[in-house]
Design an enzyme around this catalytic site. Sequence first.
Site, PDB file in Angstrom:
ATOM      1  N   HIS A  98       1.466  -7.077   1.921  1.00 27.69           N
ATOM      2  CA  HIS A  98       1.863  -8.809   1.541  1.00 27.69           C
ATOM      3  C   HIS A  98       1.184  -9.031   0.316  1.00 27.69           C
ATOM      4  CE1 HIS A  98      -2.314  -7.695   2.619  1.00 27.69           C
ATOM      5  NE2 HIS A  98      -2.874  -9.342   1.400  1.00 27.69           N
ATOM      6  N   ASP A 128       2.032  -3.037   6.950  1.00 32.90           N
ATOM      7  CA  ASP A 128       1.336  -3.691   6.191  1.00 32.90           C
ATOM      8  C   ASP A 128       1.324  -2.575   4.226  1.00 32.90           C
ATOM      9  OD1 ASP A 128       0.390  -6.103   4.151  1.00 32.90           O
ATOM     10  OD2 ASP A 128      -1.397  -5.784   4.671  1.00 32.90           O
ATOM     11  N   SER A 208      -6.485  -6.233  -1.314  1.00 29.54           N
ATOM     12  CA  SER A 208      -5.535  -6.511  -0.618  1.00 29.54           C
ATOM     13  C   SER A 208      -5.013  -5.251  -1.275  1.00 29.54           C
ATOM     14  CB  SER A 208      -4.718  -7.178  -0.565  1.00 29.54           C
ATOM     15  OG  SER A 208      -4.996  -8.339   0.822  1.00 29.54           O
TER      16      SER A 208
END
Length: 473
Positions: A98, A128, A208
Amino acid sequence: MKRSLFAAVLVSLIVPFSASAGMTDSFSNVVEKVNPAVVFIEVTQEREVVSSPFKEFDWIPWDRGQREVPEKEKQIIKGSGSGAIIDAEKGYVLTAAHVIKDVDAAVVHLPDGREFEAIDFIYDTQTDVGVVQIDTEGEKLPEISFGDSDEVKVGDWVLAMGSPLGEALANSVSAGIVSGKGRKSGILGKLGIENFIQTDAVINKGNSGGPLVNTDGEIIGINSNIISRTGFNAGLGFAVPSNIASDVVEKLITEGVIVRGWLGVTVSPLDAIEDEDMLEEIPERIMDRGGAYIVDVLDDGPADEADMEAGDIVLSINGEGVKDASELIKIISSMEPETEVEIQIFRDGEKEELEVTLGIRPGTGRQGGKGVVTGKDRETESFKKIGIAIERYNEQGEADFSEGAVVRYVRPDSIAEQFGIEVGDRIMEVNGEGFEEAEDFQELIEDADLEDGILLNVVTKNDKERKVYLKEF
């Protein structure tokens, strides 16, 4: 009204997480080993927006040429995330999907101040997991290796590394423990393959894609998301296990795409069954050994065609025991479509064997596209310019374009998709010219200009002839 703890918000991150590993006075030796290869990723995405919303009313799509097309202006959207260099020689940087999904450009910043432009992005949204490739320009880079996430135990110390809240806090480190394994947060949607490592190490937006490492300085997870009421760390961070990530990375790099097998069922763990009458029908020995409960069977899917039914309990696949729903998904997803498998089920008090031919898991392929695309396809002019990949060879492995270039993949949001090109269509001519080889087709596409328009003579998968005029308006 008192807010429930379960009304928490799922937050995707673009900045470092937290982790843990064993009792110690300091993790400085781990940080010194790992930190040089932990990077800050700055991404940009370019969008076109109508300069004035009122101008939209002066234009009707089917009346082009008679009315003024609304003016558009480019808007640059910026974001950031974290990552870790896993192949210094080839310039591969591990991150979360993402972070890089749909971006146009990225710059990777190393802790020593060096910066490198990204030259490729490949990712798998269902896990992901993403990879950024940078042009190393021959420079020597640090790297981090994968550890074995299956060996990670609840209570182990881990470190979450990355850039929480952006570049100002780049190369931050937080420590915590592994709070749980095999977790689902729901962040990846219905098609997501979730088997997260849960940690209480501090993870915030910007983490992330950053590595979750053990006390040996090995990557045992990729920081992915958190559960929080406020959007900031609340002690519930989730990371993609390294064993899943390493498998996905290998396929992304070598094949450019992840293609997964699909059974066509909705499943749940046995202990999630709420129907008391149904629970009473399941023998204690089945509850003890485990299995995957079939909640629903999708119409016309592989399981439906094999006469699998809602209420069945999957016990094994090709003789390999299935202990829960997550394991069933993992086993099936690791197989290729069209694979024939033998599934043992428990139904009406008895064991039965079913033969199932797996289908293609929905959403498979890069960016969730239609069909299958490889790394070589992404380098072709037809992929870059109009968003399609074509079949290169016939069943004998020889070039054969006597019946046109068969479309094998259509990139989402590409101009080909916008004008209705579909997988299975055959392109016979480009701007009135035929071709006999894949290279000839690619040269015609390369020489064509989308501003002037590209006319394709197409035979659809239903054997209907149509002309498709691709043009950027």
